[in-house]
Design a protein around this motif. Structure first.
Motif, PDB file in Angstrom:
ATOM      1  N   ALA A   1       0.879  -1.172   0.196  1.00 19.14           N
ATOM      2  CA  ALA A   1      -0.055  -0.027  -0.007  1.00 19.14           C
ATOM      3  C   ALA A   1       0.864   1.312  -0.057  1.00 19.14           C
ATOM      4  O   ALA A   1       0.419   2.248  -0.171  1.00 19.14           O
ATOM      5  CB  ALA A   1      -0.844  -0.053   1.004  1.00 19.14           C
ATOM      6  N   GLU A   2       2.042   1.114   0.209  1.00 14.15           N
ATOM      7  CA  GLU A   2       2.831   2.235   0.384  1.00 14.15           C
ATOM      8  C   GLU A   2       3.658   2.534  -0.836  1.00 14.15           C
ATOM      9  O   GLU A   2       3.968   3.726  -1.359  1.00 14.15           O
ATOM     10  CB  GLU A   2       3.978   1.946   1.490  1.00 14.15           C
ATOM     11  CG  GLU A   2       3.369   2.117   2.924  1.00 14.15           C
ATOM     12  CD  GLU A   2       4.507   1.607   3.993  1.00 14.15           C
ATOM     13  OE1 GLU A   2       5.646   1.252   3.460  1.00 14.15           O
ATOM     14  OE2 GLU A   2       4.198   1.863   5.122  1.00 14.15           O
ATOM     15  N   GLN A   3       4.150   1.545  -1.559  1.00  7.75           N
ATOM     16  CA  GLN A   3       4.670   1.588  -3.070  1.00  7.75           C
ATOM     17  C   GLN A   3       4.793   0.208  -3.714  1.00  7.75           C
ATOM     18  O   GLN A   3       4.266  -0.766  -3.107  1.00  7.75           O
ATOM     19  CB  GLN A   3       6.189   1.927  -2.621  1.00  7.75           C
ATOM     20  CG  GLN A   3       6.887   0.818  -1.749  1.00  7.75           C
ATOM     21  CD  GLN A   3       8.420   1.401  -1.555  1.00  7.75           C
ATOM     22  OE1 GLN A   3       9.205   1.430  -2.517  1.00  7.75           O
ATOM     23  NE2 GLN A   3       8.791   1.494  -0.129  1.00  7.75           N
ATOM     24  N   PRO A   4       4.716   0.246  -5.082  1.00 12.08           N
ATOM     25  CA  PRO A   4       4.880  -1.117  -5.837  1.00 12.08           C
ATOM     26  C   PRO A   4       5.769  -1.866  -5.258  1.00 12.08           C
ATOM     27  O   PRO A   4       6.726  -1.879  -4.787  1.00 12.08           O
ATOM     28  CB  PRO A   4       5.238  -0.682  -7.215  1.00 12.08           C
ATOM     29  CG  PRO A   4       4.888   0.907  -7.270  1.00 12.08           C
ATOM     30  CD  PRO A   4       5.282   1.420  -5.736  1.00 12.08           C
ATOM     31  N   PRO A   5       5.468  -3.146  -5.722  1.00 14.64           N
ATOM     32  CA  PRO A   5       6.242  -4.389  -5.229  1.00 14.64           C
ATOM     33  C   PRO A   5       7.720  -4.215  -5.923  1.00 14.64           C
ATOM     34  O   PRO A   5       7.985  -3.568  -6.846  1.00 14.64           O
ATOM     35  CB  PRO A   5       5.439  -5.621  -5.448  1.00 14.64           C
ATOM     36  CG  PRO A   5       4.610  -5.207  -6.731  1.00 14.64           C
ATOM     37  CD  PRO A   5       4.008  -3.776  -6.427  1.00 14.64           C
ATOM     38  N   ALA A   6       8.630  -5.115  -5.122  1.00 15.70           N
ATOM     39  CA  ALA A   6      10.139  -4.825  -5.654  1.00 15.70           C
ATOM     40  C   ALA A   6      10.077  -6.009  -6.885  1.00 15.70           C
ATOM     41  O   ALA A   6      10.819  -5.456  -7.974  1.00 15.70           O
ATOM     42  CB  ALA A   6      10.803  -5.432  -4.390  1.00 15.70           C
ATOM     43  N   ALA A   7       9.260  -6.875  -6.922  1.00 14.37           N
ATOM     44  CA  ALA A   7       9.324  -7.790  -8.095  1.00 14.37           C
ATOM     45  C   ALA A   7       8.048  -8.357  -8.232  1.00 14.37           C
ATOM     46  O   ALA A   7       7.195  -8.431  -7.207  1.00 14.37           O
ATOM     47  CB  ALA A   7      10.350  -8.920  -7.737  1.00 14.37           C
ATOM     48  N   ALA A   8       7.604  -8.800  -9.385  1.00 17.08           N
ATOM     49  CA  ALA A   8       6.282  -9.274  -9.582  1.00 17.08           C
ATOM     50  C   ALA A   8       6.428 -10.421 -10.850  1.00 17.08           C
ATOM     51  O   ALA A   8       7.193 -10.443 -11.654  1.00 17.08           O
ATOM     52  CB  ALA A   8       5.363  -8.425 -10.059  1.00 17.08           C
ATOM     53  N   TRP A   9       5.336 -11.336 -10.790  1.00 13.44           N
ATOM     54  CA  TRP A   9       5.409 -12.508 -11.875  1.00 13.44           C
ATOM     55  C   TRP A   9       3.740 -12.540 -11.995  1.00 13.44           C
ATOM     56  O   TRP A   9       3.013 -12.475 -11.374  1.00 13.44           O
ATOM     57  CB  TRP A   9       5.680 -13.659 -11.148  1.00 13.44           C
ATOM     58  CG  TRP A   9       7.080 -13.607 -10.561  1.00 13.44           C
ATOM     59  CD1 TRP A   9       8.324 -13.685 -11.339  1.00 13.44           C
ATOM     60  CD2 TRP A   9       7.547 -13.154  -9.179  1.00 13.44           C
ATOM     61  NE1 TRP A   9       9.538 -13.600 -10.332  1.00 13.44           N
ATOM     62  CE2 TRP A   9       8.798 -13.136  -9.248  1.00 13.44           C
ATOM     63  CE3 TRP A   9       6.679 -12.828  -8.274  1.00 13.44           C
ATOM     64  CZ2 TRP A   9       9.432 -12.820  -7.878  1.00 13.44           C
ATOM     65  CZ3 TRP A   9       7.608 -12.435  -6.991  1.00 13.44           C
ATOM     66  CH2 TRP A   9       8.830 -12.639  -7.042  1.00 13.44           C
ATOM     67  N   ARG A  10       3.651 -12.674 -13.465  1.00 14.56           N
ATOM     68  CA  ARG A  10       2.397 -12.915 -14.206  1.00 14.56           C
ATOM     69  C   ARG A  10       1.961 -14.104 -14.407  1.00 14.56           C
ATOM     70  O   ARG A  10       2.905 -14.987 -15.014  1.00 14.56           O
ATOM     71  CB  ARG A  10       2.126 -12.022 -15.462  1.00 14.56           C
ATOM     72  CG  ARG A  10       0.975 -11.928 -16.081  1.00 14.56           C
ATOM     73  CD  ARG A  10       0.671 -10.907 -17.285  1.00 14.56           C
ATOM     74  NE  ARG A  10      -0.443 -11.001 -17.841  1.00 14.56           N
ATOM     75  CZ  ARG A  10      -1.163 -11.834 -18.722  1.00 14.56           C
ATOM     76  NH1 ARG A  10      -0.294 -12.845 -19.324  1.00 14.56           N
ATOM     77  NH2 ARG A  10      -2.398 -11.714 -19.025  1.00 14.56           N
ATOM     78  N   ILE A  11       0.820 -14.606 -14.087  1.00 13.46           N
ATOM     79  CA  ILE A  11       0.608 -16.317 -14.004  1.00 13.46           C
ATOM     80  C   ILE A  11      -0.634 -16.353 -15.003  1.00 13.46           C
ATOM     81  O   ILE A  11      -1.831 -15.624 -14.490  1.00 13.46           O
ATOM     82  CB  ILE A  11       0.511 -16.793 -12.899  1.00 13.46           C
ATOM     83  CG1 ILE A  11       1.707 -16.724 -12.114  1.00 13.46           C
ATOM     84  CG2 ILE A  11       0.224 -18.415 -13.242  1.00 13.46           C
ATOM     85  CD1 ILE A  11       1.596 -17.137 -10.737  1.00 13.46           C
ATOM     86  N   ALA A  12      -0.785 -17.200 -15.807  1.00 12.12           N
ATOM     87  CA  ALA A  12      -2.263 -17.621 -16.420  1.00 12.12           C
ATOM     88  C   ALA A  12      -2.604 -19.036 -15.909  1.00 12.12           C
ATOM     89  O   ALA A  12      -1.919 -19.968 -16.470  1.00 12.12           O
ATOM     90  CB  ALA A  12      -2.234 -17.487 -18.053  1.00 12.12           C
ATOM     91  N   ALA A  13      -3.390 -19.068 -14.909  1.00 10.17           N
ATOM     92  CA  ALA A  13      -3.790 -20.511 -14.423  1.00 10.17           C
ATOM     93  C   ALA A  13      -4.785 -20.913 -14.702  1.00 10.17           C
ATOM     94  O   ALA A  13      -6.062 -20.163 -14.631  1.00 10.17           O
ATOM     95  CB  ALA A  13      -3.894 -20.193 -12.854  1.00 10.17           C
TER      96      ALA A  13
END
Length: 751
Positions: A289-301
């Motif tokens: 809620a304070e800032q965007p995540p340091a890393a992110a991953w996209r998944i199509a499940a």
């Protein structure tokens, strides 16, 4: 030597010449504020810039990425592709030459924005939304070796209140040149995009209760394992976003496998074959809620199992039947019987009834307060012609032609804009603050002239000043145009149903209804011009006409007061102050030009320079849109009982079993304001609403709102006012435009 006074209609003709000059600068200022063809623009809360990344120039096969760089004011934000519990994603409409094709926005991962009990996904500070472009083999630059690319960007910017904004941007790029000035911003946006990996797999499974799903994800990198992850669904209505604010969802790690139990939304649709989600790793020591995540991953499940789709979004059979009844029974808005069958004969009969309704509505327009100043000076024109019956009849025919052509032209413009995809309804022209400003300037100039402050003959060449004498028929025609300019937003009784029916008809039939409005409005004056006996009650020409002419200045200036109030509903108190300052400077300039000798030119030059400086300086205050809640709350007494309308709130209230009364209104609608201060403020009516637990909603259409336009179309209407009583399990009741307390009480007795 003073010149002879011009006819009231000739005043309009001369004012048009003034407006061409006076509105040139505000139009230029408006362009500068976001409509000009430039690569950057500023709105009150966001700075936008169209940026380019083409390190090897622009040619077939070479990489090309465009982007919208947004810089938000502190505490303001725009939204991700899934806005969450509220909000709207940013939309980009590209204007590119043949050979270029725009892809989808490569959305950077947002931060979670918590507002009360709501959870949204959006961006604060500065963000770049990159869009990959494909340069095809058929791409050909312009003859000068450049390419022009345009962008129309729209977004919703919010703090606590939310404001829709848009800009027009354009760049002209040399195709042989490298473009990398914003390489760092594109690199940052790419770093914030979620990673996609074939080693990352996941699967959703619907829980036995049908209200939750479980998600298992394998292959997440080592830094993420054992950490609490942020969850970003790309589908807007599948999950309950705000559930993460409590403990209604859980996540855990089982070795290297991440598990989550997620609650489904009450607005969910059918079960898809797969769901796309983003998982984010928060920055160490902070929350998402304070800032965007340091890393992110996209998944199509893929999704295993089926859940039951929610039924709230569907229209009940009763509602569908009622909407069809509203469309067919246009001349009796309180009728809720189903439409009669009969094919083309029934449709033809409905069209003829709508045509009659338009004629009656046009007649009633002559009783509206906003039209009175124009009609009063029209009667003065009858007195001026005296016993010259030929001039009377030609003037009556020309006036009628002016009203009919003007109404038909407005209708044709409305139909053309709707065919082009614009969500507009009748009165759309007064949803633009600059149109309000132009009319206020026009009526101020007319009022000053009628009061005797100046004569157009003093300021215009004699050839132009005498045009009305040489062309009296054109003079009468323009009087009809002027009457329509101020009459069109005054939606009189019986007009709403006819116009709502008209916009769904073929163009020829629709235009006939608009023309009937003009004919109805001009009919009394056409009869007066062709029936000598009806003119005997008018006094003979004489000195009284000069007194009457001066007296008519005050209704003109009263119209300016009304227009200023309408502008205040659209732009706030700053917009009112800006308009008054402009009108004051304009009035001072007109007065200076009535002086004699060197004083006229010296003082006139100073005041003209002042007006020229004020126009671009004050233009931003004439464009800013205040919060919708403030506009709705300031529109009538007793507003503590009213809440701003939205389709989501209406649906939610009906789902909870609460009846709803919706007031579709606008500040520029005189009938709306009359009803607010009479029937809708009546103590007996308000008490009846309270006793029956009816929630009052106000749909304010002062500024263009596609959602309200769509809701009016569903009710078979194209303008305001419209009053609708909705109750769960019952057909909606659409009341008449001029409502009485008994009408409302009778409708309430049926729920």
């Amino acid at each position: 030597m003073s010149s002879a006074p011009l006819s009231p209609v000739a005043l309009f003709w001369r004012c048009c010449l003034w407006l061409i000059l006076l509105l040139a600068l505000p139009a230029q200022a408006q362009f500068t504020l976001g409509q000009r063809a430039t690569d950057q623009a500023a709105t009150p809360h966001v700075q936008a810039r169209l940026v380019v990344q083409a390190p090897d120039g622009i040619a077939a096969g070479q990489p090309l990425t465009l982007g919208l760089l947004l810089t938000h004011q502190p505490q303001w934000h725009t939204y991700w592709k899934n806005a969450g519990d509220s909000g709207l994603p940013t939309e980009l409409d590209w204007d590119v030459p043949p050979g270029l094709e725009a892809g989808e926005i490569a959305w950077p991962v947002p931060q979670q924005i918590r507002v009360g009990d709501l959870l949204n996904y959006g961006y604060e500070g500065q963000i770049l939304l990159p869009v990959p472009m494909t340069v095809g083999p058929d791409f050909t630059p312009d003859a000068d070796g450049t390419v022009r690319i345009g962008l129309h960007a729209r977004w919703l910017v919010c703090r606590v209140e939310c404001i829709p904004e848009d800009v027009q941007l354009q760049v002209q790029l040399p195709v042989a040149q490298s473009h990398g000035a914003f390489a760092a911003a594109f690199a940052d946006a790419q770093a914030r995009a979620p990673a996609v990996s074939s080693a990352l797999t996941g699967q959703f499974e619907v829980a036995p209760d049908g209200q939750h799903v479980t998600l298992q994800v394998q292959g997440l990198p080592a830094p993420a394992q054992g950490q609490e992850l942020a969850f970003y669904p790309e589908a807007a209505d599948t999950f309950r976003h705000a559930a993460v604010l409590g403990r209604d969802w859980q996540q855990r790690w089982d070795g290297a496998v991440w598990h989550a139990t997620l609650p489904l939304s009450d607005m969910r649709g059918a079960t898809p074959a797969a769901l796309e989600v983003v998982l984010g790793l928060p920055v160490a020591g902070s929350s998402v809620a304070e800032q965007p995540p340091a890393a992110a991953w996209r998944i199509a499940a893929p999704v295993q199992g089926q859940w039951q789709a929610a039924q709230l979004a569907e229209i009940s059979p009763a509602l569908a039947a009622a909407l069809a009844a509203n469309q067919a029974n246009q001349t009796n808005p309180t009728t809720t019987a189903p439409p009669a069958s009969g094919g083309s004969n029934a449709r033809s009969g409905s069209w003829l009834m709508a045509l009659a309704g338009g004629l009656i509505g046009g007649l009633l327009l002559n009783l509206m307060p906003c039209v009175f100043p124009v009609l009063a000076i029209k009667l003065l024109g009858f007195a001026r012609h005296g016993s010259d019956m030929r001039a009377q009849r030609l003037g009556g025919l020309a006036y009628t032609l002016g009203t009919v052509v003007s109404f038909a032209a407005l209708g044709a413009l409305l139909l053309a804009l709707r065919a082009a995809g614009e969500q507009l309804g009748w009165g759309f022209q007064l949803q633009n603050p600059m149109v309000i400003v132009a009319l206020a300037v026009l009526f101020t100039v007319l009022g000053l002239n009628l009061a005797g402050v100046f004569e157009f003959g003093q300021m215009l060449p004699s050839g132009i000043a005498s045009l009305h004498l040489r062309h009296p028929v054109a003079d009468a025609f323009l009087s009809g145009v002027l009457a329509v300019a101020v009459a069109s937003p005054c939606t009189a009784p019986f007009m709403g149903a006819s116009l709502g029916f008209a916009v769904a008809l073929p163009a020829a039939q629709a235009l006939a209804i608009f023309a009937a409005l003009g004919l109805g409005m001009a009919l009394p004056y056409l009869l007066l011009s062709w029936a000598p006996g009806l003119l005997r009650w008018l006094p003979r020409p004489g000195p009284w006409m000069a007194t009457f002419r001066c007296a008519m200045a005050f209704p003109m200036l009263a119209t300016v007061v009304w227009l200023t109030w309408v502008l205040g509903q659209q732009t706030g108190v700053d917009g009112v102050a800006a308009l008054l300052a402009l009108l004051l400077a304009l009035s001072a300039l007109i007065w200076a030009l009535t002086l004699q000798g060197r004083t006229r030119w010296l003082l006139g030059a100073v005041l003209a320079a002042l007006l020229g400086w004020l126009l671009p300086t004050l233009a931003p205050y004439l464009r800013e849109l205040p919060p919708q809640e403030a506009s709705a709350a300031s529109s009538a007494p007793g507003t503590a009982l009213w809440q701003p309308w939205s389709p989501e709130q209406q649906t939610q209230l009906l789902a909870e079993g609460r009846p709803v009364f919706v007031d579709y209104t606008a500040a520029w609608c005189v009938t709306c304001q009359f009803n607010k201060r009479t029937t809708l403020s009546d103590p007996a009516v308000l008490q009846a609403f309270t006793l029956r637990g009816v929630q009052l909603l106000r749909a304010d259409w002062t500024r263009q709102d596609p959602r309200i336009t769509a809701a009016l179309e569903q009710l078979g209407r194209s303008g305001v006012p419209v009053y609708v009583l909705l109750a769960p399990g019952k057909a909606p009741v659409v009341l008449t435009e001029l409502i009485r307390p008994d009408d409302v009480l009778q409708a309430l007795a049926g729920i």
